[in-house]
Design a protein around this motif. Structure first.
Motif, PDB file in Angstrom:
ATOM      1  N   ALA A 107       0.985  -1.244   0.188  1.00 23.08           N
ATOM      2  CA  ALA A 107      -0.053  -0.012  -0.039  1.00 23.08           C
ATOM      3  C   ALA A 107       1.037   1.158   0.068  1.00 23.08           C
ATOM      4  CB  ALA A 107      -0.906  -0.096   1.433  1.00 23.08           C
ATOM      5  N   PRO A 108       0.619   2.233  -0.931  1.00 24.24           N
ATOM      6  CA  PRO A 108       1.363   3.379  -1.078  1.00 24.24           C
ATOM      7  C   PRO A 108       1.355   4.298   0.044  1.00 24.24           C
ATOM      8  CG  PRO A 108      -0.455   3.642  -2.316  1.00 24.24           C
ATOM      9  CD  PRO A 108      -0.606   2.271  -1.780  1.00 24.24           C
ATOM     10  N   ALA A 109       2.360   4.936   0.762  1.00 20.43           N
ATOM     11  CA  ALA A 109       2.222   5.627   1.943  1.00 20.43           C
ATOM     12  C   ALA A 109       1.998   6.770   1.463  1.00 20.43           C
ATOM     13  CB  ALA A 109       3.773   5.724   2.374  1.00 20.43           C
ATOM     14  N   PRO A 110       0.970   7.568   2.444  1.00 12.75           N
ATOM     15  CA  PRO A 110       0.470   9.049   2.138  1.00 12.75           C
ATOM     16  C   PRO A 110       1.831   9.749   1.565  1.00 12.75           C
ATOM     17  CG  PRO A 110       0.528   8.529   4.236  1.00 12.75           C
ATOM     18  CD  PRO A 110       1.018   7.172   3.786  1.00 12.75           C
ATOM     19  N   ALA A 111       1.370  10.418   0.530  1.00 15.77           N
ATOM     20  CA  ALA A 111       2.466  11.369  -0.181  1.00 15.77           C
ATOM     21  C   ALA A 111       2.523  12.694   0.720  1.00 15.77           C
ATOM     22  CB  ALA A 111       2.124  11.749  -1.714  1.00 15.77           C
ATOM     23  N   GLU A 112       4.135  12.921   0.836  1.00 17.61           N
ATOM     24  CA  GLU A 112       4.208  14.272   1.668  1.00 17.61           C
ATOM     25  C   GLU A 112       4.287  15.311   0.685  1.00 17.61           C
ATOM     26  OE1 GLU A 112       7.936  14.005   3.900  1.00 17.61           O
ATOM     27  OE2 GLU A 112       7.459  11.944   4.732  1.00 17.61           O
ATOM     28  N   PRO A 113       3.651  16.382   1.113  1.00 19.52           N
ATOM     29  CA  PRO A 113       3.972  17.631   0.505  1.00 19.52           C
ATOM     30  C   PRO A 113       5.398  18.074   0.034  1.00 19.52           C
ATOM     31  CG  PRO A 113       3.036  18.338   2.475  1.00 19.52           C
ATOM     32  CD  PRO A 113       3.169  16.855   2.463  1.00 19.52           C
ATOM     33  N   PRO A 114       5.566  18.673  -0.975  1.00 20.94           N
ATOM     34  CA  PRO A 114       6.818  19.123  -1.390  1.00 20.94           C
ATOM     35  C   PRO A 114       7.338  20.094  -0.071  1.00 20.94           C
ATOM     36  CG  PRO A 114       5.575  19.494  -3.259  1.00 20.94           C
ATOM     37  CD  PRO A 114       4.441  18.885  -2.135  1.00 20.94           C
ATOM     38  N   LYS A 115       8.692  20.249  -0.029  1.00 22.72           N
ATOM     39  CA  LYS A 115       9.211  21.175   0.907  1.00 22.72           C
ATOM     40  C   LYS A 115       8.898  22.695   0.995  1.00 22.72           C
ATOM     41  CE  LYS A 115      13.210  18.128   2.176  1.00 22.72           C
ATOM     42  NZ  LYS A 115      14.813  17.956   2.135  1.00 22.72           N
ATOM     43  N   GLN A 116       8.734  23.026  -0.442  1.00 25.18           N
ATOM     44  CA  GLN A 116       8.362  24.361  -0.792  1.00 25.18           C
ATOM     45  C   GLN A 116       7.033  24.657  -0.162  1.00 25.18           C
ATOM     46  OE1 GLN A 116       8.723  24.575  -5.074  1.00 25.18           O
ATOM     47  NE2 GLN A 116      10.981  25.634  -4.636  1.00 25.18           N
ATOM     48  N   GLU A 117       5.975  23.749  -0.511  1.00 25.06           N
ATOM     49  CA  GLU A 117       4.896  24.005   0.323  1.00 25.06           C
ATOM     50  C   GLU A 117       4.637  24.008   1.768  1.00 25.06           C
ATOM     51  OE1 GLU A 117       1.417  21.592  -1.046  1.00 25.06           O
ATOM     52  OE2 GLU A 117       2.386  21.395  -3.336  1.00 25.06           O
ATOM     53  N   VAL A 118       5.645  23.141   2.434  1.00 25.66           N
ATOM     54  CA  VAL A 118       5.583  23.197   3.919  1.00 25.66           C
ATOM     55  C   VAL A 118       6.196  24.431   4.416  1.00 25.66           C
ATOM     56  CG1 VAL A 118       6.898  21.804   5.727  1.00 25.66           C
ATOM     57  CG2 VAL A 118       5.764  20.529   4.043  1.00 25.66           C
ATOM     58  N   LEU A 119       7.295  25.035   3.624  1.00 29.38           N
ATOM     59  CA  LEU A 119       7.667  26.205   4.111  1.00 29.38           C
ATOM     60  C   LEU A 119       6.742  27.396   4.022  1.00 29.38           C
ATOM     61  CD1 LEU A 119      11.511  25.925   2.721  1.00 29.38           C
ATOM     62  CD2 LEU A 119      10.737  26.008   5.019  1.00 29.38           C
ATOM     63  N   LEU A 120       6.051  27.467   2.816  1.00 33.76           N
ATOM     64  CA  LEU A 120       5.140  28.324   2.561  1.00 33.76           C
ATOM     65  C   LEU A 120       4.111  28.333   3.391  1.00 33.76           C
ATOM     66  CD1 LEU A 120       4.913  28.147  -1.292  1.00 33.76           C
ATOM     67  CD2 LEU A 120       5.742  30.298   0.018  1.00 33.76           C
ATOM     68  N   GLU A 121       3.652  27.219   3.951  1.00 34.30           N
ATOM     69  CA  GLU A 121       2.591  27.033   4.917  1.00 34.30           C
ATOM     70  C   GLU A 121       3.014  27.506   6.394  1.00 34.30           C
ATOM     71  OE1 GLU A 121       1.244  22.934   5.028  1.00 34.30           O
ATOM     72  OE2 GLU A 121       0.122  22.896   2.972  1.00 34.30           O
ATOM     73  N   GLU A 122       4.267  27.311   6.346  1.00 35.06           N
ATOM     74  CA  GLU A 122       4.780  27.691   7.945  1.00 35.06           C
ATOM     75  C   GLU A 122       4.895  29.219   7.835  1.00 35.06           C
ATOM     76  OE1 GLU A 122       8.682  25.719   8.409  1.00 35.06           O
ATOM     77  OE2 GLU A 122       7.587  23.973   8.912  1.00 35.06           O
ATOM     78  N   ILE A 123       5.386  29.990   6.804  1.00 36.79           N
ATOM     79  CA  ILE A 123       5.514  31.271   6.611  1.00 36.79           C
ATOM     80  C   ILE A 123       3.968  31.905   6.610  1.00 36.79           C
ATOM     81  CG2 ILE A 123       5.989  33.315   4.734  1.00 36.79           C
ATOM     82  CD1 ILE A 123       8.217  31.554   3.847  1.00 36.79           C
ATOM     83  N   ARG A 124       3.007  31.212   6.023  1.00 34.63           N
ATOM     84  CA  ARG A 124       1.629  31.756   6.234  1.00 34.63           C
ATOM     85  C   ARG A 124       1.120  31.689   7.781  1.00 34.63           C
ATOM     86  NH1 ARG A 124      -2.137  27.521   4.327  1.00 34.63           N
ATOM     87  NH2 ARG A 124      -1.639  26.861   6.288  1.00 34.63           N
ATOM     88  N   ASP A 125       1.444  30.673   8.419  1.00 35.05           N
ATOM     89  CA  ASP A 125       1.005  30.659   9.657  1.00 35.05           C
ATOM     90  C   ASP A 125       1.590  31.582  10.528  1.00 35.05           C
ATOM     91  OD1 ASP A 125      -0.609  28.266   8.805  1.00 35.05           O
ATOM     92  OD2 ASP A 125       0.867  26.908   9.627  1.00 35.05           O
ATOM     93  N   LEU A 126       2.807  31.779  10.432  1.00 33.34           N
ATOM     94  CA  LEU A 126       3.681  32.958  11.156  1.00 33.34           C
ATOM     95  C   LEU A 126       3.046  34.222  10.886  1.00 33.34           C
ATOM     96  CD1 LEU A 126       7.449  31.695  10.796  1.00 33.34           C
ATOM     97  CD2 LEU A 126       5.900  31.685  12.672  1.00 33.34           C
ATOM     98  N   LEU A 127       2.753  34.659   9.485  1.00 37.76           N
ATOM     99  CA  LEU A 127       2.235  36.060   9.245  1.00 37.76           C
ATOM    100  C   LEU A 127       0.882  36.012   9.851  1.00 37.76           C
ATOM    101  CD1 LEU A 127       3.287  36.091   5.549  1.00 37.76           C
ATOM    102  CD2 LEU A 127       4.015  37.504   7.368  1.00 37.76           C
ATOM    103  N   LYS A 128       0.042  35.185  10.072  1.00 43.71           N
ATOM    104  CA  LYS A 128      -1.124  34.899  10.562  1.00 43.71           C
ATOM    105  C   LYS A 128      -1.206  35.506  11.954  1.00 43.71           C
ATOM    106  CE  LYS A 128      -4.297  31.942   7.720  1.00 43.71           C
ATOM    107  NZ  LYS A 128      -4.770  30.815   7.547  1.00 43.71           N
ATOM    108  N   LYS A 129      -0.079  34.756  12.526  1.00 43.38           N
ATOM    109  CA  LYS A 129       0.177  35.115  14.269  1.00 43.38           C
ATOM    110  C   LYS A 129       0.383  36.703  14.444  1.00 43.38           C
ATOM    111  CE  LYS A 129       1.650  30.362  15.600  1.00 43.38           C
ATOM    112  NZ  LYS A 129       2.632  29.212  15.885  1.00 43.38           N
TER     113      LYS A 129
END
Length: 131
Positions: A107-129
């Motif tokens: 069974a395929p493991a759940p695909a991890e999002p690319p590192k760029q997406e993870v970084l962009l999500e972290e930046i977005r979360d920091l900006l929201k804070k």
């Protein structure tokens, strides 16, 4: 000594073996009943009403002082059929379990999002804070 004995009994393989023996005994009874109560009467009927359990070759007739001496090959045939069916059932069960296990491993493991997406999500979360 008692502690070692307790550790021995509670080890996984000893408990697994005990469970396997109990389940195997119960499974053997089921297969024996399948052979004796379902298959052999039908097979006997197909072969002209023969009861396999009573098939025998008499070596010496019984007398008042001695029992009949006979080779009971019918009972042996039933035991062989029991063995073959138990072996077949265990083979099919192990094959099904291995197939199920193989499917789980493949069974395929759940695909991890690319590192760029993870970084962009972290930046977005920091900006929201900060906002």
């Amino acid at each position: 000594m008692a502690g070692e004995f307790k550790a021995f009994l509670l080890r996984g393989n000893v408990v697994d073996l005990a469970v396997a023996v109990v389940i195997g005994g119960a499974f053997g009874k089921i297969v024996t009943s399948l052979v004796n109560d379902l298959l052999m009467p039908v097979l006997g009927l197909l072969l002209g009403g023969v009861n396999f359990a009573e098939l025998k070759y008499v070596i010496a007739e019984g007398t008042e002082t001695m029992e009949e001496a006979a080779i009971r090959y019918g009972a042996f045939l039933q035991s062989v059929l029991d063995f073959v069916l138990i072996g077949l059932a265990i083979f099919l069960a192990v094959k099904a379990m291995n197939s199920f296990k193989r499917k789980q491993e493949e069974a395929p493991a759940p695909a991890e999002p690319p590192k760029q997406e993870v970084l962009l999500e972290e930046i977005r979360d920091l900006l929201k804070k900060k906002a």
